[in-house]
Write a protein that holds these residues in place. Sequence first.
Motif, PDB file in Angstrom:
ATOM      1  N   VAL A  29      69.142  46.641  44.816  1.00  0.00           N
ATOM      2  CA  VAL A  29      70.055  46.821  43.672  1.00  0.00           C
ATOM      3  C   VAL A  29      69.263  46.867  42.373  1.00  0.00           C
ATOM      4  O   VAL A  29      69.548  47.699  41.481  1.00  0.00           O
ATOM      5  CB  VAL A  29      71.092  45.667  43.636  1.00  0.00           C
ATOM      6  N   PHE A  30      68.265  46.011  42.254  1.00  0.00           N
ATOM      7  CA  PHE A  30      67.400  45.991  41.068  1.00  0.00           C
ATOM      8  C   PHE A  30      66.725  47.347  40.870  1.00  0.00           C
ATOM      9  O   PHE A  30      66.643  47.860  39.748  1.00  0.00           O
ATOM     10  CB  PHE A  30      66.356  44.888  41.235  1.00  0.00           C
ATOM     11  N   SER A  31      66.256  47.938  41.967  1.00  0.00           N
ATOM     12  CA  SER A  31      65.601  49.242  41.878  1.00  0.00           C
ATOM     13  C   SER A  31      66.570  50.324  41.410  1.00  0.00           C
ATOM     14  O   SER A  31      66.214  51.187  40.590  1.00  0.00           O
ATOM     15  CB  SER A  31      65.024  49.611  43.239  1.00  0.00           C
ATOM     16  N   LEU A  32      67.805  50.272  41.886  1.00  0.00           N
ATOM     17  CA  LEU A  32      68.812  51.259  41.464  1.00  0.00           C
ATOM     18  C   LEU A  32      69.136  51.107  39.980  1.00  0.00           C
ATOM     19  O   LEU A  32      69.310  52.102  39.259  1.00  0.00           O
ATOM     20  CB  LEU A  32      70.081  51.085  42.303  1.00  0.00           C
ATOM     21  N   VAL A  33      69.198  49.851  39.511  1.00  0.00           N
ATOM     22  CA  VAL A  33      69.462  49.610  38.086  1.00  0.00           C
ATOM     23  C   VAL A  33      68.297  50.108  37.239  1.00  0.00           C
ATOM     24  O   VAL A  33      68.502  50.769  36.194  1.00  0.00           O
ATOM     25  CB  VAL A  33      69.705  48.105  37.842  1.00  0.00           C
ATOM     26  N   MET A  34      67.086  49.815  37.665  1.00  0.00           N
ATOM     27  CA  MET A  34      65.907  50.288  36.941  1.00  0.00           C
ATOM     28  C   MET A  34      65.847  51.813  36.920  1.00  0.00           C
ATOM     29  O   MET A  34      65.430  52.422  35.921  1.00  0.00           O
ATOM     30  CB  MET A  34      64.643  49.719  37.577  1.00  0.00           C
ATOM     31  N   ASN A  35      66.281  52.443  38.010  1.00  0.00           N
ATOM     32  CA  ASN A  35      66.316  53.913  38.053  1.00  0.00           C
ATOM     33  C   ASN A  35      67.342  54.449  37.065  1.00  0.00           C
ATOM     34  O   ASN A  35      67.087  55.439  36.367  1.00  0.00           O
ATOM     35  CB  ASN A  35      66.642  54.366  39.475  1.00  0.00           C
ATOM     36  N   ALA A  36      68.502  53.793  36.995  1.00  0.00           N
ATOM     37  CA  ALA A  36      69.542  54.227  36.064  1.00  0.00           C
ATOM     38  C   ALA A  36      69.094  54.070  34.614  1.00  0.00           C
ATOM     39  O   ALA A  36      69.497  54.860  33.740  1.00  0.00           O
ATOM     40  CB  ALA A  36      70.818  53.423  36.299  1.00  0.00           C
ATOM     41  N   LEU A  37      68.254  53.100  34.363  1.00  0.00           N
ATOM     42  CA  LEU A  37      67.741  52.880  33.004  1.00  0.00           C
ATOM     43  C   LEU A  37      66.551  53.779  32.685  1.00  0.00           C
ATOM     44  O   LEU A  37      66.040  53.764  31.560  1.00  0.00           O
ATOM     45  CB  LEU A  37      67.331  51.416  32.832  1.00  0.00           C
ATOM     46  N   GLY A  38      66.095  54.536  33.673  1.00  0.00           N
ATOM     47  CA  GLY A  38      64.964  55.437  33.468  1.00  0.00           C
ATOM     48  C   GLY A  38      63.610  54.769  33.562  1.00  0.00           C
ATOM     49  O   GLY A  38      62.590  55.373  33.217  1.00  0.00           O
ATOM     50  N   LEU A  39      63.570  53.532  34.029  1.00  0.00           N
ATOM     51  CA  LEU A  39      62.307  52.809  34.141  1.00  0.00           C
ATOM     52  C   LEU A  39      61.632  53.054  35.490  1.00  0.00           C
ATOM     53  O   LEU A  39      60.412  52.946  35.615  1.00  0.00           O
ATOM     54  CB  LEU A  39      62.543  51.310  33.934  1.00  0.00           C
ATOM     55  N   PHE A  40      62.418  53.313  36.529  1.00  0.00           N
ATOM     56  CA  PHE A  40      61.915  53.735  37.827  1.00  0.00           C
ATOM     57  C   PHE A  40      62.360  55.169  38.066  1.00  0.00           C
ATOM     58  O   PHE A  40      63.416  55.591  37.578  1.00  0.00           O
ATOM     59  CB  PHE A  40      62.490  52.872  38.968  1.00  0.00           C
ATOM     60  N   HIS A  41      61.564  55.912  38.798  1.00  0.00           N
ATOM     61  CA  HIS A  41      62.037  57.209  39.309  1.00  0.00           C
ATOM     62  C   HIS A  41      61.337  57.481  40.635  1.00  0.00           C
ATOM     63  O   HIS A  41      60.267  56.934  40.930  1.00  0.00           O
ATOM     64  CB  HIS A  41      61.812  58.343  38.304  1.00  0.00           C
ATOM     65  N   GLU A  42      61.940  58.328  41.438  1.00  0.00           N
ATOM     66  CA  GLU A  42      61.466  58.534  42.802  1.00  0.00           C
ATOM     67  C   GLU A  42      60.045  59.053  42.849  1.00  0.00           C
ATOM     68  O   GLU A  42      59.288  58.749  43.777  1.00  0.00           O
ATOM     69  CB  GLU A  42      62.400  59.495  43.533  1.00  0.00           C
ATOM     70  N   GLY A  43      59.663  59.820  41.840  1.00  0.00           N
ATOM     71  CA  GLY A  43      58.310  60.360  41.818  1.00  0.00           C
ATOM     72  C   GLY A  43      57.249  59.276  41.766  1.00  0.00           C
ATOM     73  O   GLY A  43      56.136  59.449  42.287  1.00  0.00           O
ATOM     74  N   MET A  44      57.577  58.145  41.157  1.00  0.00           N
ATOM     75  CA  MET A  44      56.614  57.046  41.076  1.00  0.00           C
ATOM     76  C   MET A  44      56.308  56.496  42.468  1.00  0.00           C
ATOM     77  O   MET A  44      55.191  56.047  42.739  1.00  0.00           O
ATOM     78  CB  MET A  44      57.164  55.927  40.183  1.00  0.00           C
ATOM     79  N   LEU A  45      57.294  56.568  43.354  1.00  0.00           N
ATOM     80  CA  LEU A  45      57.087  56.078  44.708  1.00  0.00           C
ATOM     81  C   LEU A  45      56.248  57.054  45.526  1.00  0.00           C
ATOM     82  O   LEU A  45      55.515  56.645  46.430  1.00  0.00           O
ATOM     83  CB  LEU A  45      58.444  55.859  45.388  1.00  0.00           C
ATOM     84  N   ASP A  46      56.363  58.345  45.189  1.00  0.00           N
ATOM     85  CA  ASP A  46      55.625  59.379  45.937  1.00  0.00           C
ATOM     86  C   ASP A  46      54.233  59.636  45.377  1.00  0.00           C
ATOM     87  O   ASP A  46      53.409  60.255  46.051  1.00  0.00           O
ATOM     88  CB  ASP A  46      56.422  60.692  45.934  1.00  0.00           C
ATOM     89  N   ASP A  47      53.986  59.200  44.149  1.00  0.00           N
ATOM     90  CA  ASP A  47      52.670  59.422  43.548  1.00  0.00           C
ATOM     91  C   ASP A  47      51.589  58.661  44.318  1.00  0.00           C
ATOM     92  O   ASP A  47      51.882  57.658  44.989  1.00  0.00           O
ATOM     93  CB  ASP A  47      52.664  58.950  42.085  1.00  0.00           C
ATOM     94  N   PRO A  48      50.336  59.112  44.244  1.00  0.00           N
ATOM     95  CA  PRO A  48      49.244  58.354  44.882  1.00  0.00           C
ATOM     96  C   PRO A  48      49.176  56.939  44.303  1.00  0.00           C
ATOM     97  O   PRO A  48      49.211  56.749  43.085  1.00  0.00           O
ATOM     98  CB  PRO A  48      47.993  59.168  44.504  1.00  0.00           C
ATOM     99  N   ARG A  49      49.086  55.957  45.198  1.00  0.00           N
ATOM    100  CA  ARG A  49      49.029  54.560  44.764  1.00  0.00           C
ATOM    101  C   ARG A  49      47.862  53.879  45.482  1.00  0.00           C
ATOM    102  O   ARG A  49      48.065  53.156  46.462  1.00  0.00           O
ATOM    103  CB  ARG A  49      50.347  53.840  45.072  1.00  0.00           C
ATOM    104  N   PRO A  50      46.663  54.090  45.020  1.00  0.00           N
ATOM    105  CA  PRO A  50      45.489  53.561  45.727  1.00  0.00           C
ATOM    106  C   PRO A  50      45.449  52.040  45.823  1.00  0.00           C
ATOM    107  O   PRO A  50      44.859  51.487  46.747  1.00  0.00           O
ATOM    108  CB  PRO A  50      44.312  54.090  44.901  1.00  0.00           C
ATOM    109  N   ASN A  51      46.072  51.349  44.851  1.00  0.00           N
ATOM    110  CA  ASN A  51      46.025  49.887  44.854  1.00  0.00           C
ATOM    111  C   ASN A  51      47.063  49.240  45.770  1.00  0.00           C
ATOM    112  O   ASN A  51      46.897  48.081  46.169  1.00  0.00           O
ATOM    113  CB  ASN A  51      46.225  49.347  43.435  1.00  0.00           C
ATOM    114  N   THR A  52      48.126  49.971  46.090  1.00  0.00           N
ATOM    115  CA  THR A  52      49.224  49.362  46.859  1.00  0.00           C
ATOM    116  C   THR A  52      49.675  50.181  48.056  1.00  0.00           C
ATOM    117  O   THR A  52      50.612  49.777  48.746  1.00  0.00           O
ATOM    118  CB  THR A  52      50.443  49.131  45.941  1.00  0.00           C
ATOM    119  N   SER A  53      49.041  51.292  48.346  1.00  0.00           N
ATOM    120  CA  SER A  53      49.488  52.128  49.467  1.00  0.00           C
ATOM    121  C   SER A  53      49.345  51.418  50.812  1.00  0.00           C
ATOM    122  O   SER A  53      50.065  51.719  51.765  1.00  0.00           O
ATOM    123  CB  SER A  53      48.719  53.450  49.487  1.00  0.00           C
ATOM    124  N   PHE A  54      48.432  50.453  50.883  1.00  0.00           N
ATOM    125  CA  PHE A  54      48.235  49.724  52.150  1.00  0.00           C
ATOM    126  C   PHE A  54      49.471  48.949  52.546  1.00  0.00           C
ATOM    127  O   PHE A  54      49.663  48.605  53.722  1.00  0.00           O
ATOM    128  CB  PHE A  54      47.050  48.759  52.017  1.00  0.00           C
TER     129      PHE A  54
END
Length: 323
Positions: free
Chosen positions: A189-214
Amino acid sequence: MLHLRMITPHHLTEQVVDLIDQTVGTTHLVVLPGAARDPEGDLVLVDVAREAADELLQEMRSLGIDKTGSIAVENIDLSISTRADDAEEEAPGEAADAVVWEQLSESTHEESTLTITYSAFMIVATMIAACGVVLDNAILIVGAMAVGPEFGPLAGICTGLVQRRPRLAGRSLFALAVGFTVAMAATTVFSLVMNALGLFHEGMLDDPRPNTSFIWQPDPFSFVVALLAGIAGMLSLTSAKAGALVGVAISVTTVPAGANAAVALSYGDLAQMWGSGIQLAVNLGGIVLSGTLTLIAWKLLWRTQHGRMIRRPGAPRRTGGAG
């Protein structure tokens, strides 16, 4: 050294005193007849080396002191006494290596109970981790790991299995399962709220994340790290040196994995959600496995090396130098 304060029924006081006299590593024995009022009985005070405390407590429970009276145990931070030094030398082994199983069971019982505070910490930690995985920010991940309280239930499961206390193991498993479920649901629910506020977006999840992809890509190293974390956590807990750093080690692939699964669920990314879920399950299982085996090995090793702490009646008390 540990300080024991016991209320004993009048008819058992002599047996308790004899037992203390026969136990290595005891000193500063005080008996106050009739001093206790609730429950009524005698007050017995004694200091005991940590190495001998567990067996002495078991013997006291076998006399029923925990049911007819009471047993309280306190850590002694400083004891300036030659007799205390002699008592510690008399008890074989080192205090840092000794496990007081009653104390371990009690501490894990408190830390493994599902409470509002525990749930709140789980939710906050998972939300912080969600920000960390989306931003690929290692500092936030470490912060979330420091806040996560899941080591308590994990330790409770291990202790319950080794001590054959199904209630402790079951309560700990319940707290762990409910805690993660509630935290992940709230973080979705927090993620959906952050997405509605424009602070999260789906592209951030798909972008390369070398520090946390593991976090959502489990591999054999994930299980190895979980095993090592479980060993470190249980060794720290049994030696009464558990702290924030151990919590960080235990949380390294639990809270962040749950957070990534929750964020992925909010965007319908089933691949990342599944991978994070597997990572979470593998690491929780690895920690419980290695933690349980560590406690079993520690118990067997201590018994093999040091044997019984109760002397035969009439055996002379050593005056030191036996450590």
